[in-house]
Design an enzyme around this catalytic site. Structure first.
Site, mmCIF file in Angstrom:
data_model
loop_
_atom_site.group_PDB
_atom_site.id
_atom_site.type_symbol
_atom_site.label_atom_id
_atom_site.label_comp_id
_atom_site.label_asym_id
_atom_site.label_seq_id
_atom_site.Cartn_x
_atom_site.Cartn_y
_atom_site.Cartn_z
ATOM 1 N N ASP A 83 0.955 -1.276 -0.063
ATOM 2 C CA ASP A 83 0.029 0.122 -0.164
ATOM 3 C C ASP A 83 0.977 1.242 0.149
ATOM 4 O O ASP A 83 0.410 2.112 -0.577
ATOM 5 C CB ASP A 83 -1.028 0.089 0.955
ATOM 6 C CG ASP A 83 -1.700 -1.259 1.325
ATOM 7 O OD1 ASP A 83 -2.462 -1.473 2.494
ATOM 8 O OD2 ASP A 83 -1.740 -1.816 0.264
ATOM 9 N N HIS B 78 -4.408 8.690 6.881
ATOM 10 C CA HIS B 78 -4.486 7.326 7.252
ATOM 11 C C HIS B 78 -3.099 6.934 8.154
ATOM 12 O O HIS B 78 -3.200 6.050 8.934
ATOM 13 C CB HIS B 78 -4.477 6.140 6.241
ATOM 14 C CG HIS B 78 -5.807 6.138 5.505
ATOM 15 N ND1 HIS B 78 -7.014 5.799 6.038
ATOM 16 C CD2 HIS B 78 -5.900 6.183 3.976
ATOM 17 C CE1 HIS B 78 -7.906 5.932 5.084
ATOM 18 N NE2 HIS B 78 -7.122 6.106 3.890
ATOM 19 N N GLY C 249 -2.338 3.002 4.291
ATOM 20 C CA GLY C 249 -3.400 3.500 3.362
ATOM 21 C C GLY C 249 -2.588 4.446 2.223
ATOM 22 O O GLY C 249 -3.367 5.496 2.197
ATOM 23 N N ASP D 173 -13.630 12.438 2.191
ATOM 24 C CA ASP D 173 -12.644 11.446 1.391
ATOM 25 C C ASP D 173 -13.739 10.133 1.608
ATOM 26 O O ASP D 173 -14.602 9.948 2.307
ATOM 27 C CB ASP D 173 -11.469 10.870 2.076
ATOM 28 C CG ASP D 173 -10.658 10.296 1.074
ATOM 29 O OD1 ASP D 173 -9.629 10.928 0.522
ATOM 30 O OD2 ASP D 173 -10.801 9.103 1.053
ATOM 31 N N HIS E 34 -12.687 7.236 1.879
ATOM 32 C CA HIS E 34 -12.145 6.159 3.020
ATOM 33 C C HIS E 34 -12.158 7.090 4.301
ATOM 34 O O HIS E 34 -12.418 8.158 4.451
ATOM 35 C CB HIS E 34 -10.728 5.912 2.745
ATOM 36 C CG HIS E 34 -10.609 5.147 1.599
ATOM 37 N ND1 HIS E 34 -10.337 5.829 0.425
ATOM 38 C CD2 HIS E 34 -10.506 3.927 1.153
ATOM 39 C CE1 HIS E 34 -10.301 5.276 -0.658
ATOM 40 N NE2 HIS E 34 -10.097 3.894 -0.052
ATOM 41 N N ASP F 205 -12.090 10.841 -3.932
ATOM 42 C CA ASP F 205 -12.257 9.485 -4.786
ATOM 43 C C ASP F 205 -13.728 9.077 -4.622
ATOM 44 O O ASP F 205 -14.079 7.978 -4.741
ATOM 45 C CB ASP F 205 -11.368 8.615 -4.123
ATOM 46 C CG ASP F 205 -11.163 8.733 -2.578
ATOM 47 O OD1 ASP F 205 -10.344 8.017 -2.034
ATOM 48 O OD2 ASP F 205 -11.664 9.592 -1.915
ATOM 49 N N TYR G 117 -8.343 9.455 -7.571
ATOM 50 C CA TYR G 117 -7.383 8.636 -8.630
ATOM 51 C C TYR G 117 -7.649 8.662 -9.941
ATOM 52 O O TYR G 117 -7.253 8.100 -10.842
ATOM 53 C CB TYR G 117 -7.354 7.167 -8.059
ATOM 54 C CG TYR G 117 -7.185 7.144 -6.625
ATOM 55 C CD1 TYR G 117 -8.107 7.082 -5.422
ATOM 56 C CD2 TYR G 117 -5.741 7.448 -6.282
ATOM 57 C CE1 TYR G 117 -7.819 7.187 -4.093
ATOM 58 C CE2 TYR G 117 -5.501 7.516 -4.986
ATOM 59 C CZ TYR G 117 -6.488 7.445 -3.834
ATOM 60 O OH TYR G 117 -6.077 7.403 -2.707
HETATM 61 C C1 LIG Z 1 -2.929 2.610 -3.448
HETATM 62 C C2 LIG Z 1 -4.164 3.327 -3.432
HETATM 63 C C3 LIG Z 1 -4.031 4.597 -2.738
HETATM 64 C C4 LIG Z 1 -4.726 3.418 -4.759
HETATM 65 N N1 LIG Z 1 -6.022 2.766 -4.840
HETATM 66 C C5 LIG Z 1 -6.772 2.333 -6.066
HETATM 67 C C6 LIG Z 1 -7.412 3.802 -6.868
HETATM 68 C C7 LIG Z 1 -6.804 3.681 -8.145
HETATM 69 C C8 LIG Z 1 -5.918 2.397 -8.188
HETATM 70 C C9 LIG Z 1 -5.941 1.740 -7.181
HETATM 71 C C10 LIG Z 1 -6.179 2.141 -3.516
HETATM 72 O O1 LIG Z 1 -7.095 1.384 -3.280
HETATM 73 N N2 LIG Z 1 -5.176 2.742 -2.807
HETATM 74 C C11 LIG Z 1 -5.190 2.075 -1.203
HETATM 75 C C12 LIG Z 1 -4.697 0.817 -1.253
HETATM 76 C C13 LIG Z 1 -4.425 0.175 0.050
HETATM 77 C C14 LIG Z 1 -5.121 1.130 1.065
HETATM 78 C C15 LIG Z 1 -5.578 2.334 0.863
HETATM 79 C C16 LIG Z 1 -5.742 2.791 -0.428
HETATM 80 C C17 LIG Z 1 -6.519 3.955 -0.729
HETATM 81 C C18 LIG Z 1 -6.731 4.873 0.456
HETATM 82 C C19 LIG Z 1 -7.192 6.312 0.212
HETATM 83 O O2 LIG Z 1 -7.834 6.843 -0.837
HETATM 84 N N3 LIG Z 1 -7.538 7.031 1.395
HETATM 85 O O3 LIG Z 1 -8.234 8.243 1.436
HETATM 86 ZN ZN LIG Z 2 -9.694 7.975 -0.170
#
Ligand SMILES: CC1(C)CN(C2CCCC2)C(=O)N1c1ccccc1/C=C/C(=O)NO
Ligand SMILES: [Zn+2]
Length: 407
Positions: free
Chosen positions: A127, A169, A177, A204, A206, A293, A332
């Site tokens: 992450d 996070h 995160g 957000d 999350h 997001d 994203y």
């Molecule tokens: C690595 C990223 C941040 C990117 N992503 C997606 C978006 C588009 C491509 C994959 C995720 O799910 N992520 C995560 C992975 C593991 C834990 C948390 C997050 C996101 C956290 C967040 O946005 N907090 O506000």
């Molecule tokens: Zn988020």
């Protein structure tokens, strides 16, 4: 001035003069923010943008946001402050020395194999991939948010913006995160030097777990988070019964939501919860984490909001006329994130901006429409009205238990 709140310093109220020359091209359009101009500062530096650009999942996002703001002329009426790096002392006002020294150690290490041995211990891994220059990045992000908070302490700004912060996070002793430093906690600790009641609002997708955890024991900071809450969805915390502990009981508010929510329902939930929280808590300053997001078209593909709906949340809090620290976060779909934060900046300035994306370095990224507006997707909304009504009843019940200021 309401009798309940002590007479506030003029500086925190939007000056109602209309400086026609540089500011606020005023139109009477319905969604136009009230007349008036706030003093706004924005934190930026070339190094800061360059380091943020290197974040793996949001390549070049910082440059695209900054360039769109410039292209729309939104930085003209704003005080653009060159941000400095946070010192180790500032970083360890929340994070552990071990963690910060670890980041310093891997900062210049580009042999990722060697780094990975230590990584697991500090949350670095999938992450939060360890990256060269991570300590420089952490210093810039934290420095910018701390500096933005300082502007509100000094009264040199009514609204301070750091679109490249909002990493909600990160824990005191580990990355989490995709967040390497919790600049939000550091900014709130700075605000605590002067303000007694700080309201943190997190929109957000999350749950703002890192910020909630940092202040769940105290009534000095009320944290309010609206987020997706579903089995297995990161960070899988923040249900409506998570209300804080000890002296912090009732000062943590969580609004767990399902996929597919759109602007009207979201705005109704936001306004009900936040206006009641404001009435019960009477905050002196607001910190707003504006991760986007939640927008239709984001690869998270969860909520179905548009910049207009998020803008209405910002207007609700701006109407309180309290000093505000505005931060970024997730987002994203990179052109959508830039569109949204440009639109939110225009609302802070009370300045209408045209729908046509202006010509600039990244213009081609905004095809095929080259428009500012984003339409909601045709996706099912899993938030029934009775679900929402039950959540609101629970939250209202909890907020009523906050002792009123006179008691
Ligand atoms: C690595 C990223 C941040 C990117 N992503 C997606 C978006 C588009 C491509 C994959 C995720 O799910 N992520 C995560 C992975 C593991 C834990 C948390 C997050 C996101 C956290 C967040 O946005 N907090 O506000
Ligand atoms: Zn988020």
């Amino acid at each position: 001035r309401s009798a309940s709140s002590p007479a506030k310093d003029e500086r925190f109220y939007p000056r109602l003069t209309i400086d026609s020359k540089e500011n606020s091209i005023m139109h009477s359009s319905p969604h136009q923010f009230k007349l008036g101009s706030l003093s706004v500062c924005y934190l930026y530096s070339e190094e800061y943008i360059r380091l943020c650009n290197k974040l793996p999942k949001i390549p070049n996002r910082a440059s695209m946001v900054h360039s769109l703001l410039e292209a729309y002329g939104l930085l003209d009426p704003i005080t653009v402050l060159r941000c400095r790096k946070a010192t180790q002392h500032e970083l360890t006002s929340f994070h552990t020395t071990d963690y910060i020294e670890y980041l310093q150690k891997i900062n210049d290490e580009d042999d990722s194999e060697k780094v990975d041995e230590m990584s697991q211990e500090y949350g670095m891994g999938y992450d939060c991939p360890s990256m060269p220059g991570v300590y420089d990045l952490v210093g810039c992000v934290a420095g910018a948010t701390i500096q933005a908070a300082q502007c509100l302490l000094d009264g040199t700004a009514d609204v301070a913006i750091n679109w490249f912060g909002g990493w909600h996070h990160a824990k005191r002793d580990e990355a989490a995160g995709f967040c390497y430093v919790n600049d939000v906690v550091l900014g709130i600790l700075k605000l605590k030097e002067k303000f007694n009641r700080i309201m943190y609002i997190d929109i957000d997708l999350h749950h703002g777990d890192g910020v909630e955890n940092a202040f769940s024991f105290t009534s000095k900071v009320m944290t309010v988070s609206l987020h997706k809450y579903a089995p297995g969805f990161f960070p899988s915390t923040g249900n409506q019964n998570d209300i804080g502990i000890g002296r912090g009981k009732f000062y943590t508010v969580n609004v767990p939501l399902y996929d597919g929510i759109q602007d009207v329902q979201y705005n109704s939930v936001f306004n009900r919860v936040l206006n009641e929280a404001k009435r019960c808590y009477n905050p002196e300053v607001i910190v707003l984490q504006c991760g986007v997001d939640t927008i239709s078209g984001d690869p998270m593909c969860s909520f179905n909001l548009t910049p207009h709906g998020i803008g209405k949340c910002l207007k609700t809090t701006l109407d309180w006329k309290l000093p505000m620290l505005v931060l970024g976060g997730g987002g994203y779909n990179i052109p959508h994130t830039a569109r949204c934060w440009a639109y939110l900046t225009s609302i802070v300035l009370g300045q209408e901006i045209p729908s046509e994306i202006p010509e600039h370095e990244y213009f081609t990224e905004y095809g095929p429409d080259y428009q500012l507006e984003i339409e909601p997707s045709l996706r099912k909304n899993h938030n029934s009205d009775e679900y929402i009504s039950n959540i609101l009843t629970t939250i209202s019940g909890n907020l009523q238990k906050i002792p009123s200021p006179t008691s």
